[in-house]
Design a protein around this motif. Structure first.
Motif, PDB file in Angstrom:
ATOM      1  N   GLU A 177      40.390  42.714  22.216  1.00 48.28           N
ATOM      2  CA  GLU A 177      40.580  41.875  23.408  1.00 48.28           C
ATOM      3  C   GLU A 177      39.829  42.456  24.602  1.00 48.28           C
ATOM      4  O   GLU A 177      40.016  43.624  24.955  1.00 48.28           O
ATOM      5  CB  GLU A 177      42.072  41.771  23.738  1.00 48.28           C
ATOM      6  N   ILE A 178      38.970  41.651  25.221  1.00 48.76           N
ATOM      7  CA  ILE A 178      38.155  42.138  26.338  1.00 48.76           C
ATOM      8  C   ILE A 178      38.422  41.380  27.626  1.00 48.76           C
ATOM      9  O   ILE A 178      37.850  41.710  28.660  1.00 48.76           O
ATOM     10  CB  ILE A 178      36.650  42.030  26.010  1.00 48.76           C
ATOM     11  N   ARG A 179      39.282  40.385  27.592  1.00 49.39           N
ATOM     12  CA  ARG A 179      39.465  39.548  28.773  1.00 49.39           C
ATOM     13  C   ARG A 179      40.391  40.201  29.796  1.00 49.39           C
ATOM     14  O   ARG A 179      41.166  41.094  29.484  1.00 49.39           O
ATOM     15  CB  ARG A 179      40.017  38.180  28.370  1.00 49.39           C
ATOM     16  N   ALA A 180      40.295  39.732  31.024  1.00 43.51           N
ATOM     17  CA  ALA A 180      41.210  40.126  32.087  1.00 43.51           C
ATOM     18  C   ALA A 180      41.975  38.887  32.523  1.00 43.51           C
ATOM     19  O   ALA A 180      41.414  37.792  32.581  1.00 43.51           O
ATOM     20  CB  ALA A 180      40.447  40.712  33.276  1.00 43.51           C
TER      21      ALA A 180
ATOM     22  N   ALA B 228      39.171  46.991  33.908  1.00 39.39           N
ATOM     23  CA  ALA B 228      39.881  45.827  33.368  1.00 39.39           C
ATOM     24  C   ALA B 228      38.943  44.680  33.006  1.00 39.39           C
ATOM     25  O   ALA B 228      39.175  43.966  32.033  1.00 39.39           O
ATOM     26  CB  ALA B 228      40.936  45.343  34.371  1.00 39.39           C
ATOM     27  N   GLY B 229      37.882  44.478  33.773  1.00 36.92           N
ATOM     28  CA  GLY B 229      36.994  43.355  33.511  1.00 36.92           C
ATOM     29  C   GLY B 229      35.600  43.748  33.082  1.00 36.92           C
ATOM     30  O   GLY B 229      34.729  42.874  32.925  1.00 36.92           O
ATOM     31  N   THR B 230      35.373  45.039  32.863  1.00 38.19           N
ATOM     32  CA  THR B 230      34.010  45.521  32.609  1.00 38.19           C
ATOM     33  C   THR B 230      33.381  44.870  31.385  1.00 38.19           C
ATOM     34  O   THR B 230      32.229  44.413  31.424  1.00 38.19           O
ATOM     35  CB  THR B 230      34.013  47.049  32.428  1.00 38.19           C
TER      36      THR B 230
ATOM     37  N   GLY C 101      31.986  41.498  31.945  1.00 35.87           N
ATOM     38  CA  GLY C 101      30.968  41.351  32.979  1.00 35.87           C
ATOM     39  C   GLY C 101      31.539  41.253  34.374  1.00 35.87           C
ATOM     40  O   GLY C 101      30.870  40.767  35.294  1.00 35.87           O
ATOM     41  N   LEU C 102      32.783  41.738  34.546  1.00 34.77           N
ATOM     42  CA  LEU C 102      33.435  41.741  35.858  1.00 34.77           C
ATOM     43  C   LEU C 102      33.628  43.194  36.270  1.00 34.77           C
ATOM     44  O   LEU C 102      34.629  43.834  35.907  1.00 34.77           O
ATOM     45  CB  LEU C 102      34.784  41.013  35.789  1.00 34.77           C
TER      46      LEU C 102
ATOM     47  N   ALA D  46      33.545  47.062  40.985  1.00 32.89           N
ATOM     48  CA  ALA D  46      33.076  46.818  42.347  1.00 32.89           C
ATOM     49  C   ALA D  46      33.407  45.405  42.804  1.00 32.89           C
ATOM     50  O   ALA D  46      33.697  45.173  43.989  1.00 32.89           O
ATOM     51  CB  ALA D  46      31.568  47.063  42.427  1.00 32.89           C
ATOM     52  N   ALA D  47      33.376  44.453  41.875  1.00 31.03           N
ATOM     53  CA  ALA D  47      33.696  43.070  42.240  1.00 31.03           C
ATOM     54  C   ALA D  47      35.173  42.936  42.607  1.00 31.03           C
ATOM     55  O   ALA D  47      35.534  42.196  43.534  1.00 31.03           O
ATOM     56  CB  ALA D  47      33.336  42.137  41.088  1.00 31.03           C
ATOM     57  N   TYR D  48      36.042  43.638  41.878  1.00 29.48           N
ATOM     58  CA  TYR D  48      37.468  43.608  42.224  1.00 29.48           C
ATOM     59  C   TYR D  48      37.724  44.319  43.550  1.00 29.48           C
ATOM     60  O   TYR D  48      38.546  43.861  44.365  1.00 29.48           O
ATOM     61  CB  TYR D  48      38.283  44.249  41.104  1.00 29.48           C
TER      62      TYR D  48
END
Length: 478
Positions: free
Chosen positions: A32-35, A58-60, A63-64, A67-69
């Protein structure tokens, strides 16, 4: 990061944590890779005044980046700190039991609980006084029927009124002037309601075909005409129809990605069927059967047509009964199950049986189960005992390929499903149900999903019956 101040768990959720997906009973191999929240979802909570912490990484994989969080206003925390000092922890899949035990008494975990598949999770939550809110059990309250659905029902009823025979005597074929394969927009929303209405009439046969020529003597329902008719209906007529319907207390699931689940399963199934050594060379030649006509089955139908399948048989409650279903199974290259059994029938009734392997289903047939199961909550596909992993989606028995992945959207729709989940969770917290105000003021559609913890006794009744979409194995270690 502010420390939570509400020990009971029934007050407002001000300190919120977003946990990363790690190994757990539902995610034993870490696939599982989703956030559960995107940076946009976190930003909405921060604007609302919540202090949000996000577990690093958590989102790496999606592709999240962290830094975006951080730019969205979140504090970044390590794994051990994330579960502490929070009013609410949000996660997609249920956590490992040791992580649940880290949470403070009175805090709340919002995740896919799957209490009947992982009963140990409920026991751990009760032991540590953690409120367990089952994401998959939260429902609309009251039911809200979209205009597109009502328009579709009215249009389909008008079309059937022109048929030469009663609906129960008809073989129905939804037809397209051209095959919609590769269409980026997919099937129109109105077609779901129309197909569902037609299926509930228990026709003798129901199929969706990419060309009118494939209707083969059935009563043809031109999809373009049907959609145009639905969209042209006066608003007053739609409102009058809505007013005539009984209002059910609970409606649809509030947090789900059923359409993406169906699409991912069907895409995998078409691809696997085409790779068989003796299968047809193109999707148009696949003999395809979809069991059921709910949201997840419609997603599968949508994807089959996008992939170029020329004709799909849709089995209703009438045609999915044994022994009638055997006729469809015997000629199918691809079977997609979207049927969910009532709790009283699970483990007692099967649409596809063990005996069908090697006798009815031909070697090389692909069976995709979208519902999933475990030893305590069996799927209607008896050969499927426990769901498979996205990393190893398929097993072969008697030459039949069986796939029942617990996270179907990971196979092609990970980003889309994560964005959908995030938007739904934000609406749940800030808009429709205002869950951010706490469990004490949550509507019945939320309170019914409390399966453990001190707030469950204060705020709502026990979970009403087994979870309708259990897709996990309680035998896995967490």
């Amino acid at each position: 990061m502010s420390v939570r101040t509400v020990p009971s768990g029934t007050g407002p959720f001000r300190a919120i944590g977003l946990a990363a997906e790690r190994r757990s009973p539902e995610n034993p191999d870490g696939a599982e890779i989703r956030a559960a929240l995107t940076p946009a979802g976190v930003a909405a909570l921060v604007r609302h005044g919540c202090a949000v912490a996000v577990e690093r990484g958590a989102g790496t994989a999606l592709g999240l980046p962290d830094a975006a969080y951080a730019a969205a206003g979140a504090a970044l925390q390590d794994h051990d700190a994330l579960y502490r000092d929070k009013d609410l922890v949000i996660k997609l899949k249920g956590p490992a039991h040791r992580d649940l035990a880290r949470m403070d008494p009175g805090s709340t975990l919002l995740c896919m609980v799957h209490a009947r598949s992982v009963p140990e999770r409920v026991a751990v939550a009760e032991e540590h006084g953690v409120n367990l809110l089952a994401m998959e059990e939260i429902r609309e309250c009251p039911e809200r029927l979209p205009d597109a659905l009502l328009r579709a029902r009215l249009a389909m009823r008008a079309v059937l009124g022109r048929a030469p025979d009663p609906p129960g005597d008809l073989a129905l074929a939804f037809t397209f002037a051209e095959a919609p394969a590769g269409a980026s927009t997919g099937l129109a929303a109105e077609l779901f309601g129309a197909l569902q209405y037609a299926a509930r009439c228990r026709p003798a046969a129901l199929r969706v075909v990419g060309s009118p020529a494939l209707a083969r003597g059935a009563f043809a329902v031109p999809c373009a005409e049907l959609v145009a008719l639905a969209r042209a209906l006066p608003a007053a007529r739609v409102d009058a129809y809505r007013a005539s319907l009984p209002v059910r207390r609970f409606g649809r699931r509030r947090i789900h990605c059923l359409h993406e689940t169906g699409r991912a399963g069907a895409r995998f199934g078409v691809g696997l069927a085409l790779r068989r050594c003796h299968g047809p060379a193109a999707a148009a030649g696949l003999s395809t059967v979809v069991l059921g006509y709910g949201n997840v089955a419609f997603g599968a139908l949508d994807e089959c047509l996008r992939q170029g399948v020329a004709a799909v048989e849709v089995l209703t409650r009438r045609t999915a009964l044994r022994p009638a279903v055997r006729r469809h199974l015997a000629t199918a290259d691809l079977v997609v199950n979207g049927i969910e059994l009532a709790p009283r029938l699970r483990g007692r009734h099967y649409v596809i049986t063990d005996d069908d392997l090697g006798t009815v289903l031909r070697p090389g047939t692909v069976v995709v189960d979208l519902v999933g199961g475990c030893p305590g909550n069996r799927t209607p596909v008896q050969p499927v005992v426990s769901s498979t992993s996205p990393l190893r989606p398929c097993v072969v028995r008697a030459g039949v390929h069986l796939a029942s992945v617990w996270g179907w959207p990971l196979l092609g729709f990970a980003r889309e499903s994560a964005e959908r989940y995030s938007a739904q969770i934000v609406r749940l917290l800030l808009e429709d149900e205002h869950l951010a105000d706490g469990l004490a003021t949550a509507p019945p559609g939320v309170r019914r999903a409390l399966v453990a913890g001190p707030a469950a006794a204060r705020c709502g009744p026990p979970l009403p019956g087994p979870s309708p979409d259990v897709a996990l194995s309680a035998t896995l270690n967490g």
